[in-house]
Design a protein around this motif. Structure first.
Motif, mmCIF file in Angstrom:
data_model
loop_
_atom_site.group_PDB
_atom_site.id
_atom_site.type_symbol
_atom_site.label_atom_id
_atom_site.label_comp_id
_atom_site.label_asym_id
_atom_site.label_seq_id
_atom_site.Cartn_x
_atom_site.Cartn_y
_atom_site.Cartn_z
ATOM 1 N N PHE A 34 121.917 3.823 4.902
ATOM 2 C CA PHE A 34 121.895 5.101 5.600
ATOM 3 C C PHE A 34 120.506 5.732 5.617
ATOM 4 O O PHE A 34 120.273 6.699 6.340
ATOM 5 C CB PHE A 34 122.884 6.078 4.955
ATOM 6 C CG PHE A 34 124.328 5.699 5.135
ATOM 7 C CD1 PHE A 34 124.966 5.881 6.354
ATOM 8 C CD2 PHE A 34 125.061 5.166 4.092
ATOM 9 C CE1 PHE A 34 126.297 5.541 6.536
ATOM 10 C CE2 PHE A 34 126.397 4.825 4.252
ATOM 11 C CZ PHE A 34 127.007 5.011 5.472
ATOM 12 N N GLY A 35 119.592 5.198 4.806
ATOM 13 C CA GLY A 35 118.244 5.748 4.762
ATOM 14 C C GLY A 35 118.193 7.063 3.999
ATOM 15 O O GLY A 35 119.050 7.373 3.174
ATOM 16 N N SER A 36 117.171 7.873 4.279
ATOM 17 C CA SER A 36 117.029 9.192 3.649
ATOM 18 C C SER A 36 117.929 10.192 4.352
ATOM 19 O O SER A 36 117.889 10.320 5.583
ATOM 20 C CB SER A 36 115.572 9.657 3.715
ATOM 21 O OG SER A 36 114.728 8.781 2.983
ATOM 22 N N VAL A 37 118.730 10.898 3.584
ATOM 23 C CA VAL A 37 119.701 11.849 4.136
ATOM 24 C C VAL A 37 119.678 13.127 3.312
ATOM 25 O O VAL A 37 119.327 13.110 2.129
ATOM 26 C CB VAL A 37 121.125 11.253 4.143
ATOM 27 C CG1 VAL A 37 121.213 10.032 5.029
ATOM 28 C CG2 VAL A 37 121.571 10.915 2.720
ATOM 29 N N PRO A 38 120.044 14.259 3.907
ATOM 30 C CA PRO A 38 120.164 15.499 3.116
ATOM 31 C C PRO A 38 121.288 15.367 2.097
ATOM 32 O O PRO A 38 122.306 14.731 2.360
ATOM 33 C CB PRO A 38 120.496 16.559 4.172
ATOM 34 C CG PRO A 38 120.139 15.949 5.476
ATOM 35 C CD PRO A 38 120.307 14.475 5.331
ATOM 36 N N ARG A 116 132.060 -8.898 -0.336
ATOM 37 C CA ARG A 116 131.347 -7.760 -0.915
ATOM 38 C C ARG A 116 130.493 -7.088 0.158
ATOM 39 O O ARG A 116 129.576 -7.689 0.708
ATOM 40 C CB ARG A 116 130.471 -8.230 -2.080
ATOM 41 C CG ARG A 116 131.284 -8.843 -3.217
ATOM 42 C CD ARG A 116 130.421 -9.247 -4.383
ATOM 43 N NE ARG A 116 131.213 -9.902 -5.419
ATOM 44 C CZ ARG A 116 130.727 -10.303 -6.590
ATOM 45 N NH1 ARG A 116 129.443 -10.109 -6.870
ATOM 46 N NH2 ARG A 116 131.517 -10.892 -7.471
ATOM 47 N N LEU A 117 130.837 -5.837 0.445
ATOM 48 C CA LEU A 117 130.060 -5.010 1.345
ATOM 49 C C LEU A 117 129.214 -4.071 0.499
ATOM 50 O O LEU A 117 129.615 -3.709 -0.608
ATOM 51 C CB LEU A 117 130.968 -4.188 2.266
ATOM 52 C CG LEU A 117 132.108 -4.925 2.967
ATOM 53 C CD1 LEU A 117 132.983 -3.931 3.708
ATOM 54 C CD2 LEU A 117 131.578 -5.980 3.906
ATOM 55 N N TRP A 118 128.068 -3.654 0.996
ATOM 56 C CA TRP A 118 127.306 -2.673 0.234
ATOM 57 C C TRP A 118 126.738 -1.606 1.154
ATOM 58 O O TRP A 118 126.421 -1.861 2.310
ATOM 59 C CB TRP A 118 126.217 -3.319 -0.621
ATOM 60 C CG TRP A 118 125.075 -3.954 0.115
ATOM 61 C CD1 TRP A 118 124.940 -5.262 0.467
ATOM 62 C CD2 TRP A 118 123.884 -3.305 0.588
ATOM 63 N NE1 TRP A 118 123.759 -5.470 1.123
ATOM 64 C CE2 TRP A 118 123.079 -4.295 1.217
ATOM 65 C CE3 TRP A 118 123.412 -1.996 0.537
ATOM 66 C CZ2 TRP A 118 121.842 -4.006 1.792
ATOM 67 C CZ3 TRP A 118 122.177 -1.707 1.114
ATOM 68 C CH2 TRP A 118 121.415 -2.706 1.727
ATOM 69 N N VAL A 119 126.659 -0.405 0.588
ATOM 70 C CA VAL A 119 126.079 0.738 1.293
ATOM 71 C C VAL A 119 125.017 1.359 0.394
ATOM 72 O O VAL A 119 125.121 1.317 -0.837
ATOM 73 C CB VAL A 119 127.144 1.783 1.671
ATOM 74 C CG1 VAL A 119 128.062 1.264 2.751
ATOM 75 C CG2 VAL A 119 127.951 2.212 0.447
ATOM 76 N N GLN A 120 124.009 1.945 1.027
ATOM 77 C CA GLN A 120 122.909 2.556 0.278
ATOM 78 C C GLN A 120 122.436 3.802 0.998
ATOM 79 O O GLN A 120 122.449 3.875 2.227
ATOM 80 C CB GLN A 120 121.752 1.555 0.147
ATOM 81 C CG GLN A 120 120.524 2.110 -0.574
ATOM 82 C CD GLN A 120 119.457 1.059 -0.775
ATOM 83 O OE1 GLN A 120 119.616 0.145 -1.586
ATOM 84 N NE2 GLN A 120 118.359 1.153 -0.025
ATOM 85 N N ALA A 121 122.003 4.806 0.217
ATOM 86 C CA ALA A 121 121.452 6.029 0.792
ATOM 87 C C ALA A 121 120.478 6.643 -0.203
ATOM 88 O O ALA A 121 120.570 6.418 -1.415
ATOM 89 C CB ALA A 121 122.558 7.024 1.130
ATOM 90 N N ASN A 122 119.557 7.426 0.332
ATOM 91 C CA ASN A 122 118.606 8.182 -0.478
ATOM 92 C C ASN A 122 118.916 9.657 -0.275
ATOM 93 O O ASN A 122 118.547 10.255 0.739
ATOM 94 C CB ASN A 122 117.170 7.856 -0.058
ATOM 95 C CG ASN A 122 116.131 8.566 -0.916
ATOM 96 O OD1 ASN A 122 116.463 9.167 -1.935
ATOM 97 N ND2 ASN A 122 114.885 8.526 -0.506
#
Length: 325
Positions: A34-38, A116-122
């Motif tokens: 998701f990248g950088s998010v609030p 296995r799925l993965w999600v990432q966010a900052n």
């Protein structure tokens, strides 16, 4: 010595990455950054999968490696050719900084397998987007609705958005700087939906590129459900188990965004008939499906409803039944 070698071998087996299985090939993708998010909004992403096998597929269970992420499947049982999505939601209020979470999707048919799925966010506290999602809601196909969000940088008077991109060609964006102070900078993001956007519920991402190396891109999610000129409910008519020589009836509702007349229903025969409730042009038609089986076996048929609408004037639904002696 043998005992220690065995322990080492078991350790290597448990830490090695999972081998790819037949189930991995069902998914269009297995990761989402998701990248950088609030910090604050919930981030949602659908992982689409299609049953490309020749057997029924069953999603047995889903679990995640962190409580900040939830996952659910829109449909757990898929016949060959059918599709569904695993909807993954990440709660950015539950963490700060970069977070990577694994979603385990277990299948029980046709054989056991795990994907296995993965999600990432900052998740960052120095950026706000209000509202946090560009939610268009229900819109008519062919319309050109707009949605607006305000993007604010806190504590950085030199922050700038240098570019705006989207992963959908049906979206047009416009950016306007609203204010700039030593400790706060804000922009207005306006998004226009093109008239040729396809019908259905879909998601897209707007990406804001900044001049800050620590936050190079900011994601702004977009959701919309574009009403089709025609829709049918239910999409699959289950007639259940029927004894030979008996009759079963079900109702199907066909809706349009404007009045229409049904001109034909393809896929019927002497066993399976369809009767319309009216011959007039109306926005809603109620169809009666009648099934009079003359032989045992399974029924799995696609019926196509044709109308006098010029644009996308047909819709399909499935009829299924099991006939026993």
């Amino acid at each position: 010595m043998f005992r220690y070698s065995l322990v080492l071998l078991m350790g290597l087996c448990t830490t090695a990455p999972a081998a790819a299985s037949w189930a991995d090939a069902l998914f269009d993708e297995v990761s989402k950054d998701f990248g950088s998010v609030p910090r604050g909004p919930a981030l949602t992403h659908p992982f689409r999968l299609v049953n490309k096998t020749k057997s029924p597929v069953t999603i047995h269970s889903l679990r995640t490696s962190c409580g900040c992420v939830s996952a659910s499947a829109l449909k757990h049982n898929l016949q060959p050719g059918e599709e569904t999505s695993v909807i993954v939601t990440m709660d950015t209020r539950r963490f700060t900084g970069i977070k990577t979470v694994t979603v385990y999707v277990q299948f029980s048919q046709p054989t056991w397998a795990e994907v296995r799925l993965w999600v990432q966010a900052n998740s960052r506290e120095d950026i706000t987007v209000s509202p946090d999602t560009l939610a268009f809601g229900h819109v008519k196909r062919g319309s050109r609705p707009t949605a607006v969000a305000t993007v604010t940088f806190l504590g950085d008077g030199a922050a700038r958005i240098v570019d705006v991109t989207s992963d959908s060609r049906y979206i047009q964006t416009k950016l306007q700087e609203l204010q700039r102070h030593e400790a706060e900078v804000s922009y207005q993001l306006t998004v226009l939906l093109h008239a040729d956007a396809p019908a259905g519920k879909w998601y897209a991402d707007i990406w804001l590129q900044t001049n800050n190396p620590a936050v190079p891109r900011i994601r702004v999610p977009l959701t919309v459900e574009i009403d089709s000129p025609l829709s049918v409910s239910p999409a699959t008519v289950s007639l259940g188990q029927i004894r030979l020589g008996t009759t079963a009836e079900r109702k199907v509702i066909v809706r349009g965004t404007q009045p229409f007349r049904i001109t034909a229903v393809e896929g019927t025969d002497k066993q399976l008939t369809v009767r319309d409730s009216t011959a007039d042009r109306k926005p809603v038609h109620v169809l009666t499906i009648t099934f009079r089986p003359d032989r045992p076996g399974n029924l799995d048929r696609t019926l196509r409803v044709r109308t006098d609408l010029e644009d996308e004037g047909q819709v399909e639904f499935q009829a299924r039944a099991q006939v026993v002696p």
